[in-house]
Design a protein around this motif. Structure first.
Motif, short mmCIF file in Angstrom:
data_model
loop_
_atom_site.label_atom_id
_atom_site.label_comp_id
_atom_site.label_asym_id
_atom_site.label_seq_id
_atom_site.Cartn_x
_atom_site.Cartn_y
_atom_site.Cartn_z
N HIS A 265 12.27 15.66 -5.86
CA HIS A 265 12.43 16.74 -5.05
C HIS A 265 12.02 18.04 -5.68
CE1 HIS A 265 15.21 15.48 -2.06
NE2 HIS A 265 15.84 14.70 -2.80
N ALA A 266 11.80 18.27 -6.91
CA ALA A 266 11.22 19.25 -7.49
C ALA A 266 9.60 19.35 -7.38
CB ALA A 266 11.62 19.18 -9.20
N PHE A 267 9.18 18.27 -7.42
CA PHE A 267 7.65 18.18 -7.17
C PHE A 267 7.30 18.49 -5.51
CE2 PHE A 267 7.30 16.53 -11.21
CZ PHE A 267 6.20 17.05 -11.75
N ALA A 268 8.25 17.70 -4.74
CA ALA A 268 8.09 18.25 -3.34
C ALA A 268 8.30 19.65 -3.18
CB ALA A 268 9.03 17.35 -2.64
N ASP A 269 9.18 20.34 -3.58
CA ASP A 269 9.47 21.82 -3.53
C ASP A 269 8.07 22.47 -4.18
OD1 ASP A 269 11.83 21.27 -2.24
OD2 ASP A 269 12.80 21.44 -4.18
N ALA A 270 7.43 22.00 -5.12
CA ALA A 270 6.29 22.60 -5.84
C ALA A 270 5.36 22.36 -4.68
CB ALA A 270 6.12 22.06 -7.21
N GLY A 271 5.23 21.83 -3.75
CA GLY A 271 4.16 21.71 -2.80
C GLY A 271 3.30 20.38 -3.17
N CYS A 272 3.62 19.30 -3.88
CA CYS A 272 2.97 18.01 -3.94
C CYS A 272 3.37 17.10 -2.86
CB CYS A 272 3.58 17.28 -5.38
SG CYS A 272 3.09 18.58 -6.43
N GLU A 273 2.41 16.30 -2.70
CA GLU A 273 2.80 15.02 -1.62
C GLU A 273 3.09 14.01 -2.66
OE1 GLU A 273 -0.63 13.25 -0.06
OE2 GLU A 273 0.46 11.48 0.71
#
Lengths: 155, 524
Positions: free
Chosen positions: B22-30
């Motif tokens: 979730h944290a990486f998705a929130d940071a704009g990652c795929e």
């Protein structure tokens, strides 16, 4: 869920999935998922739906550890008792879990808030002691983790 | 957009991988959710795609996302495949696990998927069975029976309807390879089953997965739906277990699929001739079936050239319990137990000395470090009074009480016995009582000289509790006698193999049972 509703659920499931003898375990899973447990009062309906004897259903129901014949608590904590978790201090954690959750292993707390059950291996054997909290896997259980779980199940 | 790879394996999720994702998705990652690479001391593991390949970081927390994306984090591992734990492996079965999206058909095909099935379907069934025989593949569930010979029996069996059944009731503590494969590379198992179906003439298959593995059940169901066209006309379905360990025994598993109590059947008839619904049935473990696509794609020789003695190919060994670097280590047979425990696993996580390792789950023997020169090989372990089983190794440090572990083995057998045969059903409960008496006696009774005074007879034929000879010697003799009855009198491996952990604990760690320590320890 009332018993008429439960019978309707059983009949609908059998109508959809078939009434063969091999459908018994999937049907029992379905009833338990929907109602939370399989009341002895439903055994005649299940037997009739699959054209099996009530004794046969009783035999299967009581053989498998997963099937409940009484309602469980609102939250279910399954704590692993198998060797790999024991090697990582599982026996001590079992005692702490019983104390923090206020319920003995294998029991439901009197207020119906939580059931603590043993499970024999969740397949997370290098990161134990492990638990399933309402279906969610939790690794490296220690006293602090049990405090968090105790707060979670108070809700 | 930066692509990152984070495992969705149940173990990774148990360590917090969902929050990290979730944290990486929130940071704009795929975020691509993969299976687990198999080393749990670096989970949750994040791999960031760069021009120079994937760069791994682990273990990480959700708060680490920004620093990792900035390329500046102390837990930077670099190329994960180059870590010693992975570089030393021979990944035949688990080649894709941890790398691909488990439910991406495109990923599977791009990484060599379906090649084995296409080769098999272009060949005669007998040729496929011959390839299996030449590979030397043996049943990975524990018994080590040659898979090709099992398939030949089903191919030769008369009758139009035949079944393929996958035993995914991986109940042994210390094992998780089946779970990891089903969650991390489900199409590999599906392909193996489709090849088996072509080889023996089956049209329908079942995967029986224990209910303790909800992630594996869901992943397999999704994968079956996605690949239905690719494996047609073969069809597959998942059956969920219901918490009975004994259903890992193949005939109990068949009864369970049939909707009955999971009780063991007497053999013969073999399942290969009269199995599921009385029809000829191939029943194989997950790892046996998942090894098949490699064998067909790369050839029997490529598989058979790795290994030791009559144990050919690779074994996905699972390092578990009190181990520093626990996880899945796939390697050719022949590596020693000591290399696995000390060199690969790095000893205990607690930092204390290793005292015992249990190999092969709750029915496997306990070995002390003096046996660490044993090569990982079916025959070598049998000769040493143990078994490889499903290749799980559970490590214990010097705080373990082996009498308690022997008691647990009997207790587990009592909980899980299907009840059909007497030695297992009643023997296991009597075993718990005997070990309880030994534990009580060892606290009070100093080790004493043998009297040889008919103690077994006294212990056996006493009925009134006050007449039972509760001395250590009498109870130890009785325990050995009980183990003998269970070993040779039980219908299946549950009652028959429970004596392995009990007797090995008694033989290798007599000091925990109130007897003198073995003198052999000093010689090593």
């Amino acid at each position: 869920m009332g018993s008429d509703e439960a019978k309707a659920l059983i009949d609908a499931w059998v109508g959809r999935e078939g009434a063969g003898r091999d459908r018994l375990l999937p049907l029992l899973h379905n009833v338990q998922d929907a109602i939370g447990y399989i009341d002895d009062a439903l055994v005649p309906a299940i037997a009739a739906a699959l054209n099996l004897s009530r004794a046969d259903i009783h035999g299967v129901l009581t053989f498998y550890h997963d099937y409940r014949r009484q309602p469980a608590g609102r939250h279910i904590v399954k704590l692993c008792r198998a060797e790999s978790c024991q090697a990582r201090g599982g026996a001590a954690i079992e005692a702490i879990a019983a104390e923090r959750l206020g319920v003995a292993m294998g029991e439901t707390r009197r207020d119906g808030q939580v059931t603590l059950e043993p499970v024999y291996c969740l397949g997370l054997c290098a990161i134990g002691p492990n638990a399933m909290v309402d279906g969610r896997p939790v690794a490296r259980i220690d006293a602090a983790a049990l405090d968090r779980i105790a707060i979670e199940i108070a809700a | 957009m930066t692509r990152v790879f984070i495992s969705r394996d149940m173990a990774s999720v148990a360590l917090g991988a969902d929050a990290v994702a979730h944290a990486f998705a929130d940071a704009g990652c795929e975020v691509v959710r993969t299976g687990s690479r198999g080393l749990f001391s670096i989970e949750p593991l994040v791999e960031v795609e760069t021009e120079g390949g994937r760069i791994g970081y682990g273990p990480v927390t959700p708060d680490d996302a920004a620093r990792i994306l900035g390329g500046n984090h102390p837990n930077r591992l670099g190329d994960v495949a180059a870590l010693p734990f992975f570089a030393a492996q021979q990944r035949f079965t688990f080649a894709r696990c941890g790398i691909v999206d488990p439910l991406s058909l495109a990923d599977y095909a791009a990484h060599g998927g379906w090649t084995g099935l296409d080769i098999a379907r272009a060949a005669e069934p007998q040729a496929v069975v011959d390839t299996l025989k030449a590979s030397g593949l043996r049943g990975r569930g524990g018994a080590g029976f040659p898979t090709g010979i099992k398939w030949q029996t089903v191919l030769d069996a008369p009758g139009g309807t035949k079944y393929i059944v996958c035993n995914a009731d991986e109940g042994d503590s210390g094992t998780f390879a089946d779970r990891m494969l089903m969650e991390g590379d489900p199409f590999c198992l599906i392909e193996g089953m489709a090849i088996a179906a072509h080889a023996v003439g089956a049209t329908h298959g079942y995967i029986y997965i224990r209910s303790e593995y909800p992630f594996a059940i869901q992943t397999m169901r999704d994968a079956i739906a996605l690949s239905a066209d690719r494996i047609a006309p073969f069809t597959l379905e998942v059956r969920a277990g219901a918490g009975a360990y004994v259903c890992g025994e193949e005939t109990a598993l068949l009864d369970s699929i049939e909707g009955k109590r999971g009780q063991v059947r007497a053999k013969p008839p073999l399942p290969a001739l009269a199995g599921l619904f009385g029809k000829p049935t191939v029943i194989n473990n997950v790892l046996s079936l998942a090894a098949v696509p490699f064998i067909l794609a790369e050839g029997a020789d490529a598989y058979a050239k790795v290994g030791f003695g009559r144990s050919r190919g690779t074994m996905p060994v699972q390092l578990a319990g009190d181990v520093r670097h626990g996880g899945l280590f796939e390697v050719g047979f022949g590596i020693t137990l000591g290399e696995l425990v000390n060199d690969i696993g790095g000893g205990t996580a607690s930092g204390r000395p290793v005292r015992a390792v249990q190999v092969g789950g709750p029915l496997g023997a306990y070995f002390p470090p003096s046996k660490f020169d044993l090569p990982f090989d079916y025959e070598a372990f049998t000769a040493a009074g143990g078994l490889i089983g499903h290749a799980g190794i559970t490590i214990f440090d010097d705080s373990v009480d082996m009498a308690h572990m022997a008691r647990f083995a009997m207790e587990f057998c009592a909980v899980e016995s299907c009840g059909k045969c007497t030695p297992c059903r009643i023997g296991s409960t009597r075993g718990v009582e005997i070990v309880d008496r030994i534990i009580a006696a060892r606290e009070t009774e100093p080790a004493r000289a043998a009297t040889n005074d008919g103690t077994l007879g006294k212990a056996l034929y006493s009925r009134a509790p006050d007449r039972i000879d509760v001395s250590l010697e009498a109870q130890t003799t009785l325990l050995r006698d009980l183990c003998d009855t269970m070993k040779y009198g039980s219908l299946c491996a549950l009652g028959g193999f429970t004596p392995y952990p009990v007797l090995s604990a008694l033989d290798h760690f007599p000091e925990d049972f109130g007897a003198a320590a073995p003198v052999t320890e000093a010689a090593e």
